[in-house]
Design an enzyme around this catalytic site. Structure first.
Site, PDB file in Angstrom:
ATOM      1  N   CYS A  93      34.807  35.078  39.856  1.00 38.52           N
ATOM      2  CA  CYS A  93      35.303  36.043  38.873  1.00 38.52           C
ATOM      3  C   CYS A  93      36.745  35.742  38.460  1.00 38.52           C
ATOM      4  O   CYS A  93      36.993  34.814  37.713  1.00 38.52           O
ATOM      5  CB  CYS A  93      35.141  37.461  39.399  1.00 38.52           C
ATOM      6  SG  CYS A  93      35.189  38.707  38.081  1.00 38.52           S
ATOM      7  N   ARG A 126      32.661  46.096  29.108  1.00 40.03           N
ATOM      8  CA  ARG A 126      32.555  45.258  30.286  1.00 40.03           C
ATOM      9  C   ARG A 126      31.109  44.839  30.476  1.00 40.03           C
ATOM     10  O   ARG A 126      30.176  45.594  30.150  1.00 40.03           O
ATOM     11  CB  ARG A 126      33.039  46.000  31.539  1.00 40.03           C
ATOM     12  CG  ARG A 126      34.518  46.314  31.541  1.00 40.03           C
ATOM     13  CD  ARG A 126      34.947  46.918  32.878  1.00 40.03           C
ATOM     14  NE  ARG A 126      34.875  45.934  33.946  1.00 40.03           N
ATOM     15  CZ  ARG A 126      35.826  45.049  34.218  1.00 40.03           C
ATOM     16  NH1 ARG A 126      36.923  44.995  33.482  1.00 40.03           N
ATOM     17  NH2 ARG A 126      35.696  44.205  35.223  1.00 40.03           N
ATOM     18  N   HIS A 192      29.561  38.386  42.174  1.00 40.85           N
ATOM     19  CA  HIS A 192      30.125  39.013  43.367  1.00 40.85           C
ATOM     20  C   HIS A 192      28.979  39.405  44.305  1.00 40.85           C
ATOM     21  O   HIS A 192      27.845  39.016  44.135  1.00 40.85           O
ATOM     22  CB  HIS A 192      30.870  40.297  42.980  1.00 40.85           C
ATOM     23  CG  HIS A 192      32.123  40.092  42.213  1.00 40.85           C
ATOM     24  ND1 HIS A 192      33.271  39.624  42.786  1.00 40.85           N
ATOM     25  CD2 HIS A 192      32.421  40.330  40.909  1.00 40.85           C
ATOM     26  CE1 HIS A 192      34.224  39.584  41.884  1.00 40.85           C
ATOM     27  NE2 HIS A 192      33.739  39.998  40.734  1.00 40.85           N
TER      28      HIS A 192
END
Length: 242
Positions: A93, A126, A192
């Site tokens: 990320c 997002r 993640h």
């Protein structure tokens, strides 16, 4: 045999349990009788890439990336030499974004390391989703979780390969159907969760490349991954119905 795992700036970049990737690599080494040494390089330290076999650069907020950026630029030449010499690196990320040339945000441009040919721009909304990838470089699907405002694009002549093709989720930018990058022994990704416990086949790729660089050969004895594979398959079935 021994592998040294270097965790860069865990005091700033450890979003969504990225530290679990360190634990996964260390345990899969130890289960095979390979000594695993974990070194933490915090924000006041200078990393010694000569000692490192695997480097983890985790995720963080835009503010934390800005703080880390100046520190990374101070060691850019050493980091670049490590990557070009075949050093194994997992960048997640925010760490993934910092591998490229820049990340443009509403607060300004965060300069990257230019270790690979990619750029990131902030977008809205997002991109938040579970993710399923397929890749010719891995025997099974890769699963994880993404939550990023950045849209990452690779250069047209970059020579980078994607980590995988998106079967479910958004990936690098929500447009081109690709997620992450592969470059030499570098894996960059938005996934993640942490990534490696869900994907032991990705973890073993990192261990294998590190062993080959350190010792010239790598034989990873098989582990009983039935539970890990079942968990991976459950995620695939849940989101792809297959």
């Amino acid at each position: 045999m021994k592998l040294t795992i270097l965790h860069l700036y865990p005091d700033l970049l450890n979003l969504y349990g990225d530290r679990g990737n360190i634990q996964c690599m260390a345990m899969r080494c130890r289960w095979r009788g390979i000594e695993a040494e974990v070194l933490e390089c915090c924000s006041g330290d200078r990393p010694d890439f000569a000692r490192a076999d695997i480097v983890l650069l985790g995720g963080g907020s835009d503010r934390e990336q800005q703080i880390v950026c100046s520190k990374l630029l101070e060691i850019r030449d050493d980091f670049h030499a490590y990557v070009e010499d075949g050093g194994t690196l997992l960048a997640v990320c925010g760490g993934y974004q910092l591998l490229g040339h820049y990340y443009d945000t509403a607060q300004g441009r965060i300069r990257g390391l230019s270790l690979v040919d990619l750029r990131t721009v902030q977008g809205s909304p997002r991109l938040i989703s579970n993710v399923v990838l397929e890749s010719d470089d891995f025997p099974y699907e890769i699963v994880g979780f993404e939550n990023h405002g950045g849209r990452t694009f690779t250069g047209a002549e970059s020579g980078l390969r994607p980590l995988g093709r998106v079967l479910y989720g958004y990936g690098n930018n929500g447009r081109d159907g690709m997620e992450g990058i592969l470059y030499k022994n570098v894996i960059g990704t938005y996934l993640h969760g942490p990534l490696l416990p869900k994907n032991p086949h990705v973890c073993d790729r990192l261990l294998r490349t590190a062993l080959e660089r350190r010792y010239g050969a790598a034989e990873l004895s098989p582990l009983d991954d039935r539970q890990e594979r079942a968990a991976n398959r459950a995620i695939v079935r849940r989101f792809l119905n297959r």
